[in-house]
Design a protein around this motif. Sequence first.
Motif, PDB file in Angstrom:
ATOM      1  N   LYS A   1      46.488  27.495  62.329  1.00  0.00           N
ATOM      2  CA  LYS A   1      47.521  27.297  61.492  1.00  0.00           C
ATOM      3  C   LYS A   1      47.251  26.035  60.384  1.00  0.00           C
ATOM      4  O   LYS A   1      48.003  25.875  59.469  1.00  0.00           O
ATOM      5  CB  LYS A   1      48.583  26.576  62.679  1.00  0.00           C
ATOM      6  CG  LYS A   1      49.374  27.667  63.301  1.00  0.00           C
ATOM      7  CD  LYS A   1      50.288  27.022  64.414  1.00  0.00           C
ATOM      8  CE  LYS A   1      51.152  28.072  65.071  1.00  0.00           C
ATOM      9  NZ  LYS A   1      52.006  27.723  66.259  1.00  0.00           N
TER      10      LYS A   1
ATOM     11  N   LYS B   1      52.941  31.498  58.024  1.00  0.00           N
ATOM     12  CA  LYS B   1      53.344  31.501  56.665  1.00  0.00           C
ATOM     13  C   LYS B   1      53.734  30.266  56.045  1.00  0.00           C
ATOM     14  O   LYS B   1      53.384  29.875  54.838  1.00  0.00           O
ATOM     15  CB  LYS B   1      54.717  32.647  56.629  1.00  0.00           C
ATOM     16  CG  LYS B   1      54.382  33.960  56.816  1.00  0.00           C
ATOM     17  CD  LYS B   1      53.275  34.395  55.740  1.00  0.00           C
ATOM     18  CE  LYS B   1      53.214  36.026  55.615  1.00  0.00           C
ATOM     19  NZ  LYS B   1      52.269  36.809  54.674  1.00  0.00           N
ATOM     20  N   LEU B   2      54.495  29.462  56.933  1.00  0.00           N
ATOM     21  CA  LEU B   2      54.692  28.046  56.460  1.00  0.00           C
ATOM     22  C   LEU B   2      53.524  27.263  56.023  1.00  0.00           C
ATOM     23  O   LEU B   2      53.501  26.557  55.010  1.00  0.00           O
ATOM     24  CB  LEU B   2      55.505  27.432  57.449  1.00  0.00           C
ATOM     25  CG  LEU B   2      56.014  25.929  57.148  1.00  0.00           C
ATOM     26  CD1 LEU B   2      56.943  25.895  55.851  1.00  0.00           C
ATOM     27  CD2 LEU B   2      56.897  25.411  58.318  1.00  0.00           C
TER      28      LEU B   2
ATOM     29  N   ALA C   1      56.183  33.143  61.291  1.00  0.00           N
ATOM     30  CA  ALA C   1      56.796  32.280  60.434  1.00  0.00           C
ATOM     31  C   ALA C   1      56.149  30.777  60.244  1.00  0.00           C
ATOM     32  O   ALA C   1      55.852  30.509  59.253  1.00  0.00           O
ATOM     33  CB  ALA C   1      58.379  31.944  60.755  1.00  0.00           C
TER      34      ALA C   1
ATOM     35  N   LEU D   1      52.130  28.171  52.758  1.00  0.00           N
ATOM     36  CA  LEU D   1      52.933  27.625  51.777  1.00  0.00           C
ATOM     37  C   LEU D   1      52.594  26.246  51.523  1.00  0.00           C
ATOM     38  O   LEU D   1      52.342  25.620  50.556  1.00  0.00           O
ATOM     39  CB  LEU D   1      54.206  28.120  52.111  1.00  0.00           C
ATOM     40  CG  LEU D   1      55.191  27.395  50.956  1.00  0.00           C
ATOM     41  CD1 LEU D   1      55.118  27.861  49.825  1.00  0.00           C
ATOM     42  CD2 LEU D   1      56.588  27.386  51.452  1.00  0.00           C
ATOM     43  N   ARG D   2      52.343  25.532  52.766  1.00  0.00           N
ATOM     44  CA  ARG D   2      52.235  24.018  52.586  1.00  0.00           C
ATOM     45  C   ARG D   2      50.767  23.958  52.043  1.00  0.00           C
ATOM     46  O   ARG D   2      50.404  22.918  51.117  1.00  0.00           O
ATOM     47  CB  ARG D   2      52.241  23.430  53.850  1.00  0.00           C
ATOM     48  CG  ARG D   2      53.742  23.253  54.464  1.00  0.00           C
ATOM     49  CD  ARG D   2      53.613  22.803  55.775  1.00  0.00           C
ATOM     50  NE  ARG D   2      53.193  21.450  56.014  1.00  0.00           N
ATOM     51  CZ  ARG D   2      52.850  20.828  57.100  1.00  0.00           C
ATOM     52  NH1 ARG D   2      52.930  21.390  58.109  1.00  0.00           N
ATOM     53  NH2 ARG D   2      52.142  19.939  57.085  1.00  0.00           N
TER      54      ARG D   2
END
Length: 387
Positions: free
Chosen positions: A236, A363-364, A360, A367-368
């Motif tokens: 992550k 993906k987050l 999700a 994006l961050r």
Amino acid sequence: MPLTDYLKFAPRILYKRGASPLYFVFFVTEHCNAKCSHCLLGQRDRKVKDELTIDEIARVSASMDDMLFFTPTGGEPFLRRDLSEIVHIFHVNNHAANVGIPTNGALPERVVETTRRMLDENPDLDLYIDVSLDGPREVHDRIRGVPGIYDRALTTYRELRALERHYPKFSTCIQITVSAFNQDVLVEHYEQLKREAGVNTVFTLLTRGAPRDPVAKTFDIRKYEDFHRILEQDNKALILSGYYKMPFSDVLNAKRIVRPQLIAKTVRERRYQIPCFAGTLGGAMFSRGQVLPCELLAGKEMGNVRDYDYDFKRIWFSPKAQEIKRWVRDSRCFCTYECFLTVNILFNPLMLPWIGKEWAALKLAKLRHRLDGGGAMAQAVGVRRDT
């Protein structure tokens, strides 16, 4: 492979009746050049002389339907000099979208050359080679029973990583088999691999079956969980890339977060968690043609392709096979077998919210990472490492 080659299997999430294997595990050989203490085939006769020939394999493949995942395994699969031909046969006949091959990495030149041949012969294939490295040098060599195999496996991994630059659909992973023999050095080993080899994808297998040394199965599941929490955080934090070269990469990455959690729960509670699709969406075949719902169910052989004129479907849909499939369902059969848990998770609609949650989160994180140039992620990782 194109996106459509994956999407065509989506209806099987809801409808399983009459299914052929979407995940097919083929023990192309039971011969091996290592003596792993945790080997799930450790109690089987390894002196097999009548393994299926390439012509026999072609006939079996021609009788099968398309498949999503194809895993040629062993033994050491790269001991078969016709391994690239086997992969090509299943890719052409069954449009195998994703091929993953494990190796102990003891034969660097042969592994690299065979891999290059497979990629050249099947340019649209999503190919993954999983190199086993179970611990620091001395620990790994002791587990595998071969002095110097750690260094050869590390060489194999590095050379395969170099090959990745020339083949956009090829990836190399590190595979760690967790057992009582390495559970105390997992984190140390992982940190060493990052320093020495720049690993970007790591996953584990939990010792199963009837290993050569039964002590291998006396692991502490808490240490497995602790290690996976670190892998999850690094995935992550984008320290590990996971899958990234194929359609639905992050779905599979999310599955790799969910799967060890489900495995740990199974071990802790020693009971069934979700339905098993072995015998319906998953199937296995040993090197002499024995067809089974799963490699761990050696007593549930459906038949041998040599006795059925190499017609896989005659076995798969036979009365005996139907009886075995009912047994798998009604007995609520369960285990920690990672390959078939992949199918059990991805094709169970009740698991989709869990997968979606982790998808999700990944993906987050990406994006961050794009928005802050990686600074926040690096800081977060630093905080974790210091705590």
